[in-house]
Design a protein around this motif. Structure first.
Motif, PDB file in Angstrom:
ATOM      1  N   ALA A 286       5.490   1.006   3.835  1.00 44.56           N
ATOM      2  CA  ALA A 286       5.427   2.471   3.844  1.00 44.56           C
ATOM      3  C   ALA A 286       5.532   3.012   5.264  1.00 44.56           C
ATOM      4  O   ALA A 286       6.179   4.031   5.505  1.00 44.56           O
ATOM      5  CB  ALA A 286       4.136   2.946   3.179  1.00 44.56           C
ATOM      6  N   ALA A 287       4.895   2.335   6.224  1.00 44.09           N
ATOM      7  CA  ALA A 287       4.985   2.777   7.621  1.00 44.09           C
ATOM      8  C   ALA A 287       6.399   2.612   8.150  1.00 44.09           C
ATOM      9  O   ALA A 287       6.902   3.470   8.891  1.00 44.09           O
ATOM     10  CB  ALA A 287       3.997   1.983   8.472  1.00 44.09           C
ATOM     11  N   ARG A 288       7.058   1.524   7.783  1.00 47.00           N
ATOM     12  CA  ARG A 288       8.440   1.331   8.241  1.00 47.00           C
ATOM     13  C   ARG A 288       9.355   2.414   7.699  1.00 47.00           C
ATOM     14  O   ARG A 288      10.305   2.837   8.371  1.00 47.00           O
ATOM     15  CB  ARG A 288       8.939  -0.057   7.816  1.00 47.00           C
ATOM     16  CG  ARG A 288       8.292  -1.204   8.573  1.00 47.00           C
ATOM     17  CD  ARG A 288       9.050  -2.508   8.350  1.00 47.00           C
ATOM     18  NE  ARG A 288       8.951  -2.934   6.955  1.00 47.00           N
ATOM     19  CZ  ARG A 288       7.999  -3.715   6.481  1.00 47.00           C
ATOM     20  NH1 ARG A 288       7.034  -4.153   7.285  1.00 47.00           N
ATOM     21  NH2 ARG A 288       7.980  -4.077   5.205  1.00 47.00           N
ATOM     22  N   ASN A 289       9.094   2.878   6.479  1.00 43.75           N
ATOM     23  CA  ASN A 289       9.926   3.934   5.897  1.00 43.75           C
ATOM     24  C   ASN A 289       9.691   5.286   6.555  1.00 43.75           C
ATOM     25  O   ASN A 289      10.603   6.125   6.600  1.00 43.75           O
ATOM     26  CB  ASN A 289       9.659   4.042   4.397  1.00 43.75           C
ATOM     27  CG  ASN A 289      10.134   2.823   3.632  1.00 43.75           C
ATOM     28  OD1 ASN A 289      11.049   2.125   4.073  1.00 43.75           O
ATOM     29  ND2 ASN A 289       9.530   2.555   2.495  1.00 43.75           N
TER      30      ASN A 289
ATOM     31  N   LEU B 167       0.839  -1.197   0.000  1.00 44.67           N
ATOM     32  CA  LEU B 167       0.000   0.000   0.000  1.00 44.67           C
ATOM     33  C   LEU B 167       0.875   1.248   0.000  1.00 44.67           C
ATOM     34  O   LEU B 167       1.917   1.294   0.651  1.00 44.67           O
ATOM     35  CB  LEU B 167      -0.908   0.003   1.228  1.00 44.67           C
ATOM     36  CG  LEU B 167      -2.073  -0.993   1.254  1.00 44.67           C
ATOM     37  CD1 LEU B 167      -2.771  -0.934   2.609  1.00 44.67           C
ATOM     38  CD2 LEU B 167      -3.061  -0.694   0.138  1.00 44.67           C
ATOM     39  N   SER B 168       0.439   2.267  -0.744  1.00 43.90           N
ATOM     40  CA  SER B 168       1.211   3.513  -0.781  1.00 43.90           C
ATOM     41  C   SER B 168       1.135   4.259   0.545  1.00 43.90           C
ATOM     42  O   SER B 168       2.067   4.982   0.914  1.00 43.90           O
ATOM     43  CB  SER B 168       0.701   4.413  -1.915  1.00 43.90           C
ATOM     44  OG  SER B 168      -0.676   4.703  -1.740  1.00 43.90           O
ATOM     45  N   ASP B 169       0.038   4.101   1.286  1.00 44.69           N
ATOM     46  CA  ASP B 169      -0.087   4.723   2.609  1.00 44.69           C
ATOM     47  C   ASP B 169       0.513   3.808   3.667  1.00 44.69           C
ATOM     48  O   ASP B 169       0.396   2.577   3.585  1.00 44.69           O
ATOM     49  CB  ASP B 169      -1.560   4.984   2.944  1.00 44.69           C
ATOM     50  CG  ASP B 169      -2.173   6.056   2.056  1.00 44.69           C
ATOM     51  OD1 ASP B 169      -1.404   6.782   1.409  1.00 44.69           O
ATOM     52  OD2 ASP B 169      -3.413   6.152   2.012  1.00 44.69           O
ATOM     53  N   GLY B 170       1.120   4.413   4.677  1.00 43.28           N
ATOM     54  CA  GLY B 170       1.622   3.632   5.788  1.00 43.28           C
ATOM     55  C   GLY B 170       0.473   3.235   6.714  1.00 43.28           C
ATOM     56  O   GLY B 170      -0.391   4.048   7.023  1.00 43.28           O
ATOM     57  N   VAL B 171       0.450   1.975   7.151  1.00 42.52           N
ATOM     58  CA  VAL B 171      -0.606   1.474   8.026  1.00 42.52           C
ATOM     59  C   VAL B 171       0.051   0.739   9.198  1.00 42.52           C
ATOM     60  O   VAL B 171       0.900  -0.131   8.996  1.00 42.52           O
ATOM     61  CB  VAL B 171      -1.568   0.521   7.285  1.00 42.52           C
ATOM     62  CG1 VAL B 171      -2.661   0.023   8.224  1.00 42.52           C
ATOM     63  CG2 VAL B 171      -2.190   1.218   6.081  1.00 42.52           C
ATOM     64  N   VAL B 172      -0.372   1.093  10.416  1.00 42.68           N
ATOM     65  CA  VAL B 172       0.102   0.431  11.632  1.00 42.68           C
ATOM     66  C   VAL B 172      -1.117  -0.115  12.369  1.00 42.68           C
ATOM     67  O   VAL B 172      -2.087   0.623  12.612  1.00 42.68           O
ATOM     68  CB  VAL B 172       0.881   1.410  12.544  1.00 42.68           C
ATOM     69  CG1 VAL B 172       1.443   0.668  13.755  1.00 42.68           C
ATOM     70  CG2 VAL B 172       2.009   2.089  11.776  1.00 42.68           C
ATOM     71  N   LEU B 173      -1.087  -1.410  12.724  1.00 45.70           N
ATOM     72  CA  LEU B 173      -2.173  -2.052  13.456  1.00 45.70           C
ATOM     73  C   LEU B 173      -1.742  -2.234  14.905  1.00 45.70           C
ATOM     74  O   LEU B 173      -0.659  -2.785  15.170  1.00 45.70           O
ATOM     75  CB  LEU B 173      -2.523  -3.404  12.830  1.00 45.70           C
ATOM     76  CG  LEU B 173      -2.971  -3.374  11.359  1.00 45.70           C
ATOM     77  CD1 LEU B 173      -3.216  -4.783  10.852  1.00 45.70           C
ATOM     78  CD2 LEU B 173      -4.216  -2.514  11.189  1.00 45.70           C
TER      79      LEU B 173
END
Length: 421
Positions: free
Chosen positions: A112-115, A93-99
């Motif tokens: 993306a979230a890690r970046n 996904l282009s957007d970063g996602v954190v659960l």
């Protein structure tokens, strides 16, 4: 005696047969119940659609159970494949996602979230979210979602090095075994940069048009107020008017050319061209201007340079724009050097000056439309030259770049692909 033994043996045999029959019937009942329960839990498991094997009901039941389990194995394989596909989609996904689970621990995040998050460089899964997020505003956003706030306005934060503009939104994801907080991070750095370029473009166009138009208005008003009667004054004013009109014409022509180049509508007349000869003739055009500032012009070229397929008129335009920019920022008694070299696939052209260099925060902007690094020293230009050069090079299949030389001064260059055999 023998009769008694025979009776006992027959009794034991009959008892064994009865126990065997009862166990078989009990096993049949348990298997049938298991099959019924399996079909109730998984309605998609179809009954056996073929003749039963033999007349033994237990064998038939075992066959049905085998078919059902094989069906479930196929379903499990397909579910695992879908799970892998969803995991790959989530990670790309282009957007970063954190659960984040209700205990505040990270249970998943994508690439993306890690970046974007400094704390996600190491293994982030299983760690408390403040150790991963490491941003006060984002931590507060997640804390509010964990506290039960389902609807929250998004926030704009700056993250990472180099700084990235990020729009963040936290919400509660229901429907899983346990509710999860989803932190979505959308990188809007390029969007904001594009918006800044658009605003600067409008402002710069307005400024560059307003200045000559104001000068023209003042000159015409002066002539109409009586200066026209004085021939010498009138001729001087008309020359000034002609200069301002020429500036406006050049500006409009550059804007039209830039628009064509950006939209790919500019036609290139490619021919095999000797770049060394082209560079030498272009350099000589600037020699009078360089001599006026006592600036040395040098040409350093690779002797093995082959002809390059390009539009020579457009490449002259690129070289002229880069040389003009270099001379503008090079002080007296300085040097401007034009270098040509090659590698396996392309020719590299560099214009090197001995000026003050380019501020690090402006290197990525030197090829923008109307960008002027130092308005006090570059107010005479339109700020379109390097932007036009960039698009002309890209139409040739090359690339442009700008950097500061370790020994001082700026280097602006471009590449042109070599002809294929």
């Amino acid at each position: 005696m023998w009769t008694l033994l025979l009776a006992v043996g027959l009794g034991m045999l009959a008892g064994a047969l009865m126990v065997w029959a009862w166990q078989r019937w009990s096993l049949h009942e348990r298997l049938a119940a298991a099959l019924d329960r399996l079909r109730r839990e998984h309605p998609s498991v179809a009954p056996l659609q073929r003749p039963l094997l033999g007349d033994d009901a237990l064998d038939a039941l075992l066959n049905q159970l085998g078919e059902s389990f094989r069906y479930l194995e196929r379903e499990l394989e397909q579910a695992q494949a879908r799970q892998h596909q969803l995991a790959a989609l989530f990670d790309h996904l282009s957007d970063g996602v954190v659960l984040i689970d209700p205990e505040g621990r990270v249970v998943g995040l994508n690439r993306a979230a890690r970046n974007l998050l400094a704390g996600a460089r190491d293994s982030a899964v299983g760690r408390p979210y403040p150790e991963v997020v490491r941003d006060y505003e984002l931590n507060e956003l997640v804390a509010q979602a964990l506290a039960g706030s389902d609807t929250q306005p998004g926030r704009f934060v700056e993250l990472g090095r180099p700084r990235r503009s990020v729009q963040a939104l936290a919400s509660v994801l229901h429907g899983a075994e346990q509710p999860l907080v989803t932190l979505v991070l959308r990188d809007i750095t390029e969007l904001r940069r594009t918006e800044t370029i658009r605003r600067d473009f409008v402002a710069n166009v307005s400024h560059d048009l307003r200045t000559p138009l104001a000068a023209l208005q003042a000159l015409v008003d002066t002539l109409l107020d009586g200066a026209l009667a004085d021939r010498a004054v009138a001729e001087d004013f008309l020359r000034r008017i002609a200069t301002e009109v020429e500036h406006l014409t050049r500006l409009v022509s550059q804007l039209l050319e830039l628009t064509k180049a950006e939209s790919g509508q500019l036609h290139l007349a490619r021919v095999l061209t000797d770049l060394v000869t082209l560079a030498r003739s272009t350099l000589e055009r600037f020699r009078p201007r360089a001599d006026a500032k006592r600036i040395r012009l040098e040409l350093v070229a690779d002797d093995r340079l082959p002809p390059v397929p390009c539009d020579p008129d457009r490449i002259v335009q690129v070289l002229a724009n880069m040389l003009d920019n270099a001379l503008k920022f090079t002080p007296e008694d300085g040097c401007v050097r034009l270098e040509l070299a090659r590698d396996e696939n392309a020719v590299h052209v560099r214009v090197r000056d001995t000026g003050p260099g380019i501020p690090s925060e402006e290197i990525d902007r030197v090829f923008e439309r109307f960008f002027k690094g130092d308005r006090a020293r570059s107010s005479s230009g339109s700020g379109l030259g390097l932007a036009i050069a960039k698009h002309l090079v890209q139409l040739h299949g090359g690339r442009v770049w700008a950097e500061n030389a370790p020994e001082g001064g700026a280097v602006v260059g471009f590449t042109l692909p070599l002809a294929r055999d």
